[in-house]
Design a protein around this motif. Structure first.
Motif, PDB file in Angstrom:
ATOM      1  N   THR A  26       0.829  -1.209   0.000  1.00  0.00           N
ATOM      2  CA  THR A  26       0.000   0.000   0.000  1.00  0.00           C
ATOM      3  C   THR A  26       0.864   1.261   0.000  1.00  0.00           C
ATOM      4  OG1 THR A  26      -0.110  -0.141   2.429  1.00  0.00           O
ATOM      5  CG2 THR A  26      -1.917  -1.125   1.170  1.00  0.00           C
ATOM      6  N   MET A  27       2.055   1.184   0.595  1.00  0.00           N
ATOM      7  CA  MET A  27       2.964   2.329   0.590  1.00  0.00           C
ATOM      8  C   MET A  27       3.414   2.651  -0.833  1.00  0.00           C
ATOM      9  SD  MET A  27       3.341   3.422   3.725  1.00  0.00           S
ATOM     10  CE  MET A  27       4.886   4.307   3.714  1.00  0.00           C
ATOM     11  N   GLU A  66       1.686   1.821  -3.633  1.00  0.00           N
ATOM     12  CA  GLU A  66       0.496   2.282  -4.362  1.00  0.00           C
ATOM     13  C   GLU A  66       0.198   3.745  -4.077  1.00  0.00           C
ATOM     14  OE1 GLU A  66      -2.455  -1.452  -5.177  1.00  0.00           O
ATOM     15  OE2 GLU A  66      -2.442  -0.625  -3.143  1.00  0.00           O
ATOM     16  N   SER A  67       0.484   4.183  -2.857  1.00  0.00           N
ATOM     17  CA  SER A  67       0.180   5.562  -2.487  1.00  0.00           C
ATOM     18  C   SER A  67       1.061   6.571  -3.196  1.00  0.00           C
ATOM     19  CB  SER A  67       0.331   5.723  -0.966  1.00  0.00           C
ATOM     20  OG  SER A  67       1.687   5.538  -0.563  1.00  0.00           O
ATOM     21  N   GLN A  68       2.134   6.114  -3.855  1.00  0.00           N
ATOM     22  CA  GLN A  68       3.033   7.023  -4.560  1.00  0.00           C
ATOM     23  C   GLN A  68       2.484   7.494  -5.899  1.00  0.00           C
ATOM     24  OE1 GLN A  68       5.938   8.124  -3.078  1.00  0.00           O
ATOM     25  NE2 GLN A  68       5.167   6.960  -1.328  1.00  0.00           N
ATOM     26  N   GLY A  69       1.398   6.890  -6.342  1.00  0.00           N
ATOM     27  CA  GLY A  69       0.786   7.339  -7.584  1.00  0.00           C
ATOM     28  C   GLY A  69       1.022   6.377  -8.733  1.00  0.00           C
ATOM     29  N   GLU A  70       0.169   6.511  -9.765  1.00  0.00           N
ATOM     30  CA  GLU A  70       0.218   5.590 -10.900  1.00  0.00           C
ATOM     31  C   GLU A  70       1.527   5.698 -11.668  1.00  0.00           C
ATOM     32  OE1 GLU A  70      -2.355   4.577 -14.965  1.00  0.00           O
ATOM     33  OE2 GLU A  70      -3.103   6.022 -13.496  1.00  0.00           O
TER      34      GLU A  70
END
Length: 482
Positions: free
Chosen positions: A187-188, A190-194
């Motif tokens: 999740t860390m 994924e939170s950085q953006g596409e």
């Protein structure tokens, strides 16, 4: 003369023999001196504690891959650190003084003083920050008390080798069969953006887009860590006298690790591995073990060529292009464009602003899970590499204490690697492995926060276990020098 001869048999008569038997029985019945009595040790005094602890580390890591356990991620992340602190109290035994201990204590005291720094985030985050740091090096204090022998240390290394080999092998399968062995993404990440997530993917030779191999982690490229260690540990088994099976297993690990390393495309891991293998070769040269040096160079060199061809055949042009940049560009420029700027920032910006430290709980896992970032005057900080983290925790002195602990540990393992022990002992081999391993850990402090992670905990655990194995063998061979 005849009378003298006739008297001699009487000296060996039943009475004299009986007296000799009684004297021997009495001597045998007398217990040895207290210093010679080996007290039995329970579970918390034996090397099985290390095996159980490493197994728990693996379980916690694997639990992060199970989506059903995602609500308990925080628990699994802190369990290993908490258990290390608990063993600091629970483990009993002879207190051996590892050469790194004074510097580690000084580093912890320095960090503790930053608890009262005005920039400290919150008491909970500060306690977590200090707890993480202490728990990482705590094995130096509790593992060195355990009754570990050379055989047990070999088992510990084998356990680490098998887990890392499994991670590297799974990483190869993840690229070879896209989507079939893929764990859930962190999740860390994924939170950085596409855009960031897409940068962690590449197109294989079959035209499918995949993440860099994760192995038994939830981070793209995470399998490269397992690949790095399986090659390094495999080299030790290759040089061991522990039978043909161990040599074959070591050679297989080297092959699997190199393929996964190429597919992972983490160039810093490859450079660090090269440094470690050079370090192992150095101690083999210094100790005059030329046959083993040739064997190591032949196997690793041969597999390096074959593995690269395999990786390109599976990974396609993306793998070839990625590794060509390492060879075509100046390695120092490659580092500078990736991690070097963080090192420059540490000395040019962080230390002038925080010469005595920035307070606790402002970066990393402590801030993410326990931080209160409502204070705009003391916002959260970012530490990409370990040197920045040391600067935040202790300023200039923080960049002295902990690195000194690493240097004295490195020096001690080098001295062990040069030893010429008795034929049946392979302490020199484990010393050579630890010297290369320690040098690799030092190199990785320039890449990420190595000593704020479980990898740092494994570093101190291995070094402490080896220190205990050396001391216990030395005490067994020279019991009067205890």
């Amino acid at each position: 003369m005849k009378e003298a001869r006739s008297e001699r048999p009487r000296l060996r008569g039943p009475g004299v023999l009986h007296q000799r038997y009684v004297r021997r029985a009495v001597v045998a019945a007398v217990p040895p001196a207290p210093a010679e009595v080996e007290k039995p040790v329970g579970f918390l005094g034996s090397g099985r504690v290390v095996v159980a602890f490493i197994a728990m580390l693996f379980v916690c890591q694997l639990a992060l891959l199970v989506e059903a356990l995602s609500p308990l991620r925080v628990v699994f992340r802190i369990l290993a650190f908490g258990m290390s602190l608990a063993l600091l109290v629970l483990v009993k035994g002879r207190r051996l003084k590892h050469p790194a201990m004074p510097f580690l204590v000084a580093s912890a005291v320095l960090t503790a003083f930053n608890f009262f720094h005005p920039g400290t985030n919150s008491p909970m985050a500060a306690a977590a920050q200090l707890g993480i740091q202490v728990s990482v090096f705590a094995p130096v204090f509790w593992a060195s008390r355990l009754r570990i022998d050379e055989k047990m240390f070999g088992r510990i290394v084998l356990l680490l080798f098998l887990f890392n080999m499994a991670s590297a092998a799974l990483g190869i399968l993840q690229v070879t069969f896209p989507g079939r062995f893929q764990p859930a993404l962190s999740t860390m990440v994924e939170s950085q953006g596409e855009g960031y997530v897409r940068s962690l993917q590449f197109e294989t030779a079959s035209g499918e887009r995949v993440f860099r191999p994760m192995g038994l982690t939830d981070i793209p490229g995470g399998a490269s860590t397992g690949a790095f260690y399986v090659v390094l540990l495999g080299g030790a088994f290759l040089l061991s006298r522990q039978g043909a099976l161990k040599k074959v297993l070591g050679a297989a690990g080297i092959g699997v690790g190199l393929i996964c390393l190429y597919l992972g495309q983490v160039r810093v891991a490859a450079v660090t591995l090269l440094v470690c293998m050079a370090a192992m070769a150095l101690v083999l040269v210094v100790s005059g073990r030329w046959v083993r040096l040739v064997a190591l160079a032949a196997v690793v060199g041969g597999f390096a060529v074959v593995a690269f061809g395999w990786a390109v055949a599976v990974g396609g042009d993306a793998v070839l292009t990625r590794w060509n940049t390492l060879l075509s560009d100046d390695p120092s420029q490659v580092y500078q464009s990736n991690r070097g700027r963080f090192l420059d920032s540490t000395f040019e910006e962080v230390l002038p602003e925080f010469p005595l430290g920035a307070g606790l709980g402002r970066y990393g896992m402590a801030n993410a899970y326990f931080g209160d970032n409502s204070d705009r005057e003391n916002p959260p900080l970012w530490a990409e590499i370990q040197w920045t983290a040391w600067a935040y925790d202790g300023g200039w002195l923080g960049l002295v204490c902990y690195p000194l602990a690493l240097l004295v540990t490195l020096g001690w393992s080098f001295q062990m690697a040069r030893r010429r022990d008795e034929v049946r002992s392979e302490l020199w081999l484990w010393g050579s492995l630890l010297f290369a391993y320690d040098l690799g850990a030092l190199a990785q402090t320039f890449s990420y926060q190595f000593f704020m992670s479980q990898m740092g905990m494994e570093f101190w655990l291995l070094n402490a276990a080896f220190f205990s194995a050396y001391w216990n063998r030395n005490a067994a061979v020279h019991p009067h020098h205890r």
